[in-house]
Design a protein around this motif. Structure first.
Motif, mmCIF file in Angstrom:
data_model
loop_
_atom_site.group_PDB
_atom_site.id
_atom_site.type_symbol
_atom_site.label_atom_id
_atom_site.label_comp_id
_atom_site.label_asym_id
_atom_site.label_seq_id
_atom_site.Cartn_x
_atom_site.Cartn_y
_atom_site.Cartn_z
ATOM 1 N N ALA A 85 1.589 -17.840 -3.000
ATOM 2 C CA ALA A 85 1.312 -17.634 -4.426
ATOM 3 C C ALA A 85 2.107 -16.444 -4.945
ATOM 4 O O ALA A 85 2.633 -16.470 -6.065
ATOM 5 N N LEU A 86 2.211 -15.381 -4.141
ATOM 6 C CA LEU A 86 2.931 -14.181 -4.574
ATOM 7 C C LEU A 86 4.431 -14.449 -4.730
ATOM 8 O O LEU A 86 5.081 -13.895 -5.614
ATOM 9 N N ALA A 87 4.969 -15.284 -3.854
ATOM 10 C CA ALA A 87 6.411 -15.577 -3.902
ATOM 11 C C ALA A 87 6.760 -16.398 -5.142
ATOM 12 O O ALA A 87 7.916 -16.398 -5.589
ATOM 13 N N GLY A 88 5.762 -17.095 -5.686
ATOM 14 C CA GLY A 88 5.946 -17.833 -6.935
ATOM 15 C C GLY A 88 6.892 -19.013 -6.788
ATOM 16 O O GLY A 88 7.312 -19.361 -5.677
ATOM 17 N N GLY A 89 7.225 -19.617 -7.901
ATOM 18 C CA GLY A 89 8.014 -20.845 -7.894
ATOM 19 C C GLY A 89 9.441 -20.657 -7.386
ATOM 20 O O GLY A 89 10.074 -21.618 -6.943
ATOM 21 N N LYS A 90 9.923 -19.420 -7.401
ATOM 22 C CA LYS A 90 11.315 -19.183 -7.014
ATOM 23 C C LYS A 90 11.546 -19.467 -5.525
ATOM 24 O O LYS A 90 12.645 -19.849 -5.114
ATOM 25 N N TYR A 91 10.519 -19.242 -4.725
ATOM 26 C CA TYR A 91 10.629 -19.467 -3.279
ATOM 27 C C TYR A 91 9.547 -20.457 -2.860
ATOM 28 O O TYR A 91 8.435 -20.039 -2.512
ATOM 29 N N PRO A 92 9.839 -21.758 -2.918
ATOM 30 C CA PRO A 92 8.801 -22.749 -2.604
ATOM 31 C C PRO A 92 8.280 -22.590 -1.174
ATOM 32 O O PRO A 92 9.067 -22.508 -0.225
ATOM 33 N N GLU A 136 13.977 -11.926 3.877
ATOM 34 C CA GLU A 136 13.863 -10.600 3.269
ATOM 35 C C GLU A 136 13.619 -10.720 1.760
ATOM 36 O O GLU A 136 12.772 -10.033 1.191
ATOM 37 N N GLU A 137 14.365 -11.637 1.134
ATOM 38 C CA GLU A 137 14.199 -11.869 -0.315
ATOM 39 C C GLU A 137 12.768 -12.304 -0.637
ATOM 40 O O GLU A 137 12.157 -11.803 -1.584
ATOM 41 N N ALA A 142 6.802 -6.976 -4.478
ATOM 42 C CA ALA A 142 6.981 -6.564 -5.881
ATOM 43 C C ALA A 142 5.887 -7.165 -6.752
ATOM 44 O O ALA A 142 5.298 -6.493 -7.601
ATOM 45 N N SER A 143 5.612 -8.433 -6.534
ATOM 46 C CA SER A 143 4.615 -9.130 -7.345
ATOM 47 C C SER A 143 3.216 -8.558 -7.079
ATOM 48 O O SER A 143 2.430 -8.334 -8.010
ATOM 49 N N ALA A 169 0.839 -1.207 0.000
ATOM 50 C CA ALA A 169 0.000 0.000 0.000
ATOM 51 C C ALA A 169 0.874 1.257 0.000
ATOM 52 O O ALA A 169 0.530 2.258 -0.629
ATOM 53 N N ARG A 170 1.996 1.212 0.710
ATOM 54 C CA ARG A 170 2.890 2.385 0.718
ATOM 55 C C ARG A 170 3.444 2.641 -0.679
ATOM 56 O O ARG A 170 3.704 3.768 -1.063
ATOM 57 N N ARG A 171 3.619 1.561 -1.420
ATOM 58 C CA ARG A 171 4.194 1.696 -2.764
ATOM 59 C C ARG A 171 3.149 2.093 -3.805
ATOM 60 O O ARG A 171 3.418 2.895 -4.686
#
Ligand SMILES: [Zn+2]
Length: 286
Positions: free
Chosen positions: A155-162, A210-211, A218-219, A56-58
């Motif tokens: 779901a937002l973190a996507g496949g990169k971060y299981p 953090e990542e 971002a997503s 929301a800040r972004r």
């Protein structure tokens, strides 16, 4: 414009300004549930709140008060609890699906009646109920014209971060958000005292947390900007009555939609006779 994004902290004039600039509301959903003896219960709630506030800040928009009670213990979760916590008391802040669904509809109603054109619901708690809530969100959107997006940090973190439950993923996010709420010794106990902790939690790091959370923000920011662009300005006159909301709820109850959180997963082992959540395996909407 001020960096305060919480509905509860806004004065009426600030609310109006923010609503006009970006008629998007965020709803963080969480829960208290076991994440091992090394973690505080509210992990899911902290994740959801942080993602909503930072997004929301972004992007603009307003963050509604957090809903820290959620669906657990019925349907597939009944057996999950038996496997993960066994005889220990899980100290859950859960309510059955039918109660949650109906309240959820009323929460969406408050957003609609406040003039929002888009509602973004971010849950830090996953499970079979996700599909149910996505479906109900879609039905509400169809009824009112307010966009409703239901998502989870997983779901937002996507496949990169299981994603996981109380494993490397979740414990890392908590180490980043609230290191004071994770036991530094981080032992994974056996003999029924694991309390739903995943052994991969031993690999958790603050940096990884953090990542993950940055990826979620971002997503979400990207998706919200697309959603907001496709909807018009805030609308003061939109109003949904209790009566219409009840009629909508009746339609949900009477629909032949198969709700995933009302029964065990296909092929799932039944809950043992005598276990405290045996009666929560199959429940009905009413
Ligand atoms: Zn969790």
């Amino acid at each position: 414009m001020s960096q305060i994004v919480s509905w509860a902290e806004l004065f009426p004039r600030e609310f109006e300004e923010k609503l006009k600039a970006c008629p998007v509301v965020y709803l963080p959903l969480g829960l208290c549930e076991p994440h091992g003896l090394i973690s505080a219960f509210g992990l899911d709630t902290f994740k959801a709140e942080f993602i909503c506030q930072e997004t929301a800040r972004r992007t603009g928009g307003i963050v509604a008060p957090t809903m820290p009670y959620h669906i657990h213990e019925n349907g597939p979760s009944a057996r999950w609890l038996e496997d993960q916590v066994g005889a220990l008391n899980p100290r859950l802040t859960s309510v059955p699906s039918n109660v949650f669904f109906q309240l959820y509809i009323y929460l969406l109603r408050t957003f609609y009646n406040a003039g929002f054109r888009t509602a973004v619901v971010v849950s830090g708690h996953g499970g079979a109920h996700v599909a149910d809530l996505e479906w109900i969100s879609f039905q509400f959107e169809h009824l009112t014209g307010m966009q409703v997006m239901y998502t989870t940090d997983f779901a937002l973190a996507g496949g990169k971060y299981p994603g996981d439950h109380a494993g490397k993923y979740e414990i890392s996010t908590f180490l980043y958000l609230r290191p004071d709420l994770v036991d530094a010794t981080r032992t994974v106990l056996d003999d029924g005292k694991r309390f739903a902790l995943d052994p991969s939690s031993l690999e958790a790091t603050t940096e990884y947390g953090e990542e993950i959370l940055n990826a979620c923000i971002a997503s979400l920011a990207e998706r919200v900007q697309l959603l907001a662009a496709s909807r018009g300005a805030a609308e003061d006159s939109q109003f949904l009555s209790f009566q219409t909301t009840e009629q909508f709820w009746d339609q949900i109850v009477q629909s032949d939609h198969r709700f995933a959180s009302l029964q065990p997963r296909e092929g799932q082992l039944p809950v043992s006779r005598g276990y405290r959540y045996k009666n929560s395996e199959f429940i009905k909407l009413r």
